[in-house]
Write a protein that holds these residues in place. Structure first.
Motif, mmCIF file in Angstrom:
data_model
loop_
_atom_site.group_PDB
_atom_site.id
_atom_site.type_symbol
_atom_site.label_atom_id
_atom_site.label_comp_id
_atom_site.label_asym_id
_atom_site.label_seq_id
_atom_site.Cartn_x
_atom_site.Cartn_y
_atom_site.Cartn_z
ATOM 1 N N TYR A 1 0.825 -1.207 0.000
ATOM 2 C CA TYR A 1 0.000 0.000 0.000
ATOM 3 C C TYR A 1 0.861 1.260 0.000
ATOM 4 N N TYR A 2 1.888 1.296 0.843
ATOM 5 C CA TYR A 2 2.700 2.509 0.930
ATOM 6 C C TYR A 2 3.662 2.651 -0.243
ATOM 7 N N ASP A 3 3.926 1.561 -0.972
ATOM 8 C CA ASP A 3 4.657 1.699 -2.237
ATOM 9 C C ASP A 3 3.807 2.507 -3.207
ATOM 10 N N HIS A 4 2.519 2.219 -3.226
ATOM 11 C CA HIS A 4 1.597 2.997 -4.064
ATOM 12 C C HIS A 4 1.475 4.428 -3.548
ATOM 13 N N TRP A 5 1.443 4.570 -2.230
ATOM 14 C CA TRP A 5 1.350 5.906 -1.634
ATOM 15 C C TRP A 5 2.538 6.754 -2.095
ATOM 16 N N LEU A 6 3.747 6.185 -2.012
ATOM 17 C CA LEU A 6 4.952 6.905 -2.435
ATOM 18 C C LEU A 6 4.890 7.249 -3.918
ATOM 19 N N ALA A 7 4.489 6.293 -4.744
ATOM 20 C CA ALA A 7 4.393 6.549 -6.183
ATOM 21 C C ALA A 7 3.391 7.664 -6.470
ATOM 22 N N ALA A 8 2.277 7.661 -5.764
ATOM 23 C CA ALA A 8 1.269 8.714 -5.951
ATOM 24 C C ALA A 8 1.809 10.067 -5.503
ATOM 25 N N PHE A 9 2.515 10.087 -4.394
ATOM 26 C CA PHE A 9 3.097 11.344 -3.899
ATOM 27 C C PHE A 9 4.089 11.891 -4.929
ATOM 28 N N GLU A 10 4.946 11.028 -5.447
ATOM 29 C CA GLU A 10 5.917 11.464 -6.453
ATOM 30 C C GLU A 10 5.210 11.943 -7.715
ATOM 31 N N ARG A 11 4.167 11.232 -8.119
ATOM 32 C CA ARG A 11 3.412 11.633 -9.313
ATOM 33 C C ARG A 11 2.798 13.015 -9.122
ATOM 34 N N LEU A 12 2.230 13.266 -7.960
ATOM 35 C CA LEU A 12 1.596 14.551 -7.690
ATOM 36 C C LEU A 12 2.638 15.671 -7.616
ATOM 37 N N LEU A 13 3.803 15.382 -7.034
ATOM 38 C CA LEU A 13 4.864 16.386 -6.993
ATOM 39 C C LEU A 13 5.295 16.772 -8.409
#
Length: 114
Positions: free
Chosen positions: A66-78
């Protein structure tokens, strides 16, 4: 929106007794960075939820954490908000990987300033 409200609006977050559960320290850090970025007005919670939802949808079998996806989403949004370029994020990932490999087991990983 308070942290409690944000948690309630994110039902997929692994929780224990109402609070988030983290298996690794990095998960807590990226969670905290996401909340701080939201609180700083870098993105709305709706934008965050949409980005995380899109990221989770890329893995319908749930093979990644789940937090791998969270990190990917955070990077995508940045990246989408022009807060950090892909090159900057790639450099930070490489620096983190290098620091992690050079750190003895049980010691905190220190990412040197550039």
């Amino acid at each position: 929106m308070s942290t409690s409200d944000l948690l309630a609006a994110s039902p997929a977050i692994p929780k224990d007794g109402g609070g988030p559960v983290f298996a690794e320290p990095w998960q807590a850090r990226v969670f905290a960075m996401t909340l701080a970025a939201h609180e700083a007005g870098l993105f709305t919670w709706s934008e965050w939820a949409e980005t995380l939802g899109a990221e989770l949808a890329t893995d319908p079998a749930g093979t990644a954490g789940y937090y791998d996806h969270w990190l990917a989403a955070f990077e995508r949004l940045l990246g989408a908000k022009d807060i950090a370029s892909e090159d900057t994020l790639k450099g930070l990932r490489a620096a983190w990987d290098s620091a992690a490999k050079a750190t003895p087991t049980g010691e905190p990983i220190v990412l040197a300033r550039r």
